[in-house]
Design a protein around this motif. Sequence first.
Motif, PDB file in Angstrom:
ATOM      1  N   MET A  93     -62.729 137.939  -3.087  1.00  0.00           N
ATOM      2  CA  MET A  93     -61.392 137.449  -2.812  1.00  0.00           C
ATOM      3  C   MET A  93     -61.436 136.217  -1.923  1.00  0.00           C
ATOM      4  O   MET A  93     -60.785 135.223  -2.205  1.00  0.00           O
ATOM      5  N   PHE A  94     -62.204 136.272  -0.852  1.00  0.00           N
ATOM      6  CA  PHE A  94     -62.275 135.132   0.044  1.00  0.00           C
ATOM      7  C   PHE A  94     -62.804 133.890  -0.654  1.00  0.00           C
ATOM      8  O   PHE A  94     -62.327 132.786  -0.411  1.00  0.00           O
ATOM      9  N   GLU A  95     -63.779 134.069  -1.549  1.00  0.00           N
ATOM     10  CA  GLU A  95     -64.340 132.918  -2.252  1.00  0.00           C
ATOM     11  C   GLU A  95     -63.290 132.194  -3.076  1.00  0.00           C
ATOM     12  O   GLU A  95     -63.294 130.969  -3.145  1.00  0.00           O
ATOM     13  N   ASN A  96     -62.374 132.935  -3.686  1.00  0.00           N
ATOM     14  CA  ASN A  96     -61.305 132.303  -4.466  1.00  0.00           C
ATOM     15  C   ASN A  96     -60.373 131.497  -3.575  1.00  0.00           C
ATOM     16  O   ASN A  96     -59.972 130.382  -3.918  1.00  0.00           O
ATOM     17  N   LEU A  97     -59.995 132.050  -2.438  1.00  0.00           N
ATOM     18  CA  LEU A  97     -59.129 131.325  -1.502  1.00  0.00           C
ATOM     19  C   LEU A  97     -59.820 130.090  -0.958  1.00  0.00           C
ATOM     20  O   LEU A  97     -59.215 129.024  -0.816  1.00  0.00           O
ATOM     21  N   PHE A  98     -61.094 130.224  -0.628  1.00  0.00           N
ATOM     22  CA  PHE A  98     -61.876 129.113  -0.107  1.00  0.00           C
ATOM     23  C   PHE A  98     -61.972 128.000  -1.150  1.00  0.00           C
ATOM     24  O   PHE A  98     -61.731 126.829  -0.858  1.00  0.00           O
ATOM     25  N   ARG A  99     -62.279 128.361  -2.388  1.00  0.00           N
ATOM     26  CA  ARG A  99     -62.371 127.383  -3.470  1.00  0.00           C
ATOM     27  C   ARG A  99     -61.030 126.686  -3.688  1.00  0.00           C
ATOM     28  O   ARG A  99     -60.961 125.467  -3.835  1.00  0.00           O
ATOM     29  N   ALA A 145     -74.267 128.726   0.613  1.00  0.00           N
ATOM     30  CA  ALA A 145     -75.105 128.006   1.572  1.00  0.00           C
ATOM     31  C   ALA A 145     -74.309 127.405   2.724  1.00  0.00           C
ATOM     32  O   ALA A 145     -74.889 126.906   3.682  1.00  0.00           O
ATOM     33  N   ILE A 146     -72.985 127.459   2.665  1.00  0.00           N
ATOM     34  CA  ILE A 146     -72.141 126.787   3.657  1.00  0.00           C
ATOM     35  C   ILE A 146     -71.892 127.697   4.852  1.00  0.00           C
ATOM     36  O   ILE A 146     -71.502 128.850   4.694  1.00  0.00           O
ATOM     37  N   ASN A 147     -72.106 127.147   6.047  1.00  0.00           N
ATOM     38  CA  ASN A 147     -71.780 127.859   7.281  1.00  0.00           C
ATOM     39  C   ASN A 147     -70.358 127.538   7.733  1.00  0.00           C
ATOM     40  O   ASN A 147     -69.645 128.410   8.194  1.00  0.00           O
ATOM     41  N   TYR A 148     -69.969 126.267   7.639  1.00  0.00           N
ATOM     42  CA  TYR A 148     -68.588 125.900   7.928  1.00  0.00           C
ATOM     43  C   TYR A 148     -68.253 124.568   7.285  1.00  0.00           C
ATOM     44  O   TYR A 148     -69.136 123.773   6.952  1.00  0.00           O
ATOM     45  N   VAL A 149     -66.960 124.327   7.111  1.00  0.00           N
ATOM     46  CA  VAL A 149     -66.435 123.067   6.604  1.00  0.00           C
ATOM     47  C   VAL A 149     -65.402 122.579   7.605  1.00  0.00           C
ATOM     48  O   VAL A 149     -64.572 123.347   8.084  1.00  0.00           O
ATOM     49  N   ARG A 150     -65.477 121.295   7.905  1.00  0.00           N
ATOM     50  CA  ARG A 150     -64.520 120.695   8.840  1.00  0.00           C
ATOM     51  C   ARG A 150     -63.939 119.467   8.185  1.00  0.00           C
ATOM     52  O   ARG A 150     -64.628 118.718   7.498  1.00  0.00           O
ATOM     53  N   PHE A 151     -62.651 119.253   8.392  1.00  0.00           N
ATOM     54  CA  PHE A 151     -61.958 118.078   7.895  1.00  0.00           C
ATOM     55  C   PHE A 151     -61.560 117.240   9.111  1.00  0.00           C
ATOM     56  O   PHE A 151     -60.528 117.503   9.729  1.00  0.00           O
ATOM     57  N   PRO A 152     -62.389 116.245   9.457  1.00  0.00           N
ATOM     58  CA  PRO A 152     -62.080 115.460  10.660  1.00  0.00           C
ATOM     59  C   PRO A 152     -60.779 114.690  10.511  1.00  0.00           C
ATOM     60  O   PRO A 152     -60.451 114.217   9.421  1.00  0.00           O
ATOM     61  N   ALA A 153     -60.075 114.568  11.605  1.00  0.00           N
ATOM     62  CA  ALA A 153     -58.819 113.810  11.600  1.00  0.00           C
ATOM     63  C   ALA A 153     -59.123 112.332  11.493  1.00  0.00           C
ATOM     64  O   ALA A 153     -60.131 111.841  11.986  1.00  0.00           O
ATOM     65  N   ALA A 154     -58.232 111.617  10.832  1.00  0.00           N
ATOM     66  CA  ALA A 154     -58.402 110.162  10.694  1.00  0.00           C
ATOM     67  C   ALA A 154     -58.232 109.519  12.058  1.00  0.00           C
ATOM     68  O   ALA A 154     -57.382 109.908  12.856  1.00  0.00           O
ATOM     69  N   ALA A 155     -59.030 108.510  12.312  1.00  0.00           N
ATOM     70  CA  ALA A 155     -58.985 107.825  13.618  1.00  0.00           C
ATOM     71  C   ALA A 155     -57.805 106.905  13.696  1.00  0.00           C
ATOM     72  O   ALA A 155     -57.273 106.414  12.785  1.00  0.00           O
ATOM     73  N   ASP A 206     -77.485 125.809   6.883  1.00  0.00           N
ATOM     74  CA  ASP A 206     -78.515 126.208   7.840  1.00  0.00           C
ATOM     75  C   ASP A 206     -79.382 125.031   8.280  1.00  0.00           C
ATOM     76  O   ASP A 206     -79.845 124.990   9.416  1.00  0.00           O
ATOM     77  N   ASN A 207     -79.588 124.060   7.386  1.00  0.00           N
ATOM     78  CA  ASN A 207     -80.524 122.967   7.660  1.00  0.00           C
ATOM     79  C   ASN A 207     -79.898 121.595   7.791  1.00  0.00           C
ATOM     80  O   ASN A 207     -80.570 120.661   8.241  1.00  0.00           O
ATOM     81  N   ASN A 208     -78.666 121.411   7.376  1.00  0.00           N
ATOM     82  CA  ASN A 208     -78.086 120.074   7.299  1.00  0.00           C
ATOM     83  C   ASN A 208     -76.635 120.038   7.746  1.00  0.00           C
ATOM     84  O   ASN A 208     -75.918 121.033   7.653  1.00  0.00           O
ATOM     85  N   LEU A 209     -76.222 118.857   8.171  1.00  0.00           N
ATOM     86  CA  LEU A 209     -74.812 118.541   8.353  1.00  0.00           C
ATOM     87  C   LEU A 209     -74.524 117.403   7.389  1.00  0.00           C
ATOM     88  O   LEU A 209     -75.093 116.314   7.523  1.00  0.00           O
ATOM     89  N   ILE A 210     -73.700 117.666   6.401  1.00  0.00           N
ATOM     90  CA  ILE A 210     -73.421 116.703   5.345  1.00  0.00           C
ATOM     91  C   ILE A 210     -72.028 116.154   5.559  1.00  0.00           C
ATOM     92  O   ILE A 210     -71.069 116.911   5.704  1.00  0.00           O
TER      93      ILE A 210
END
Length: 70
Positions: free
Chosen positions: A1-7, A60-70, A23-27
Amino acid sequence: MFENLFRDELANRLGTIVEIATDNNLIEGILVNVTGDLVLTVDVNDGYGTGNQVFLSVDAINYVRFPAAA
């Protein structure tokens, strides 16, 4: 269920700048595609030009962030 909401939430944010931690990268890049099997495509600007795409499984994702526009 969570995967559907996340997608669905990610699909609503196509074209926005994202930061995705694994775990290994910040993209950092622009979210360009979210497919039904929960794979993300991010167009990364890594200093070597644009058009470099990274494909990620949601598992593979630990978290997703949407940075605010400067």
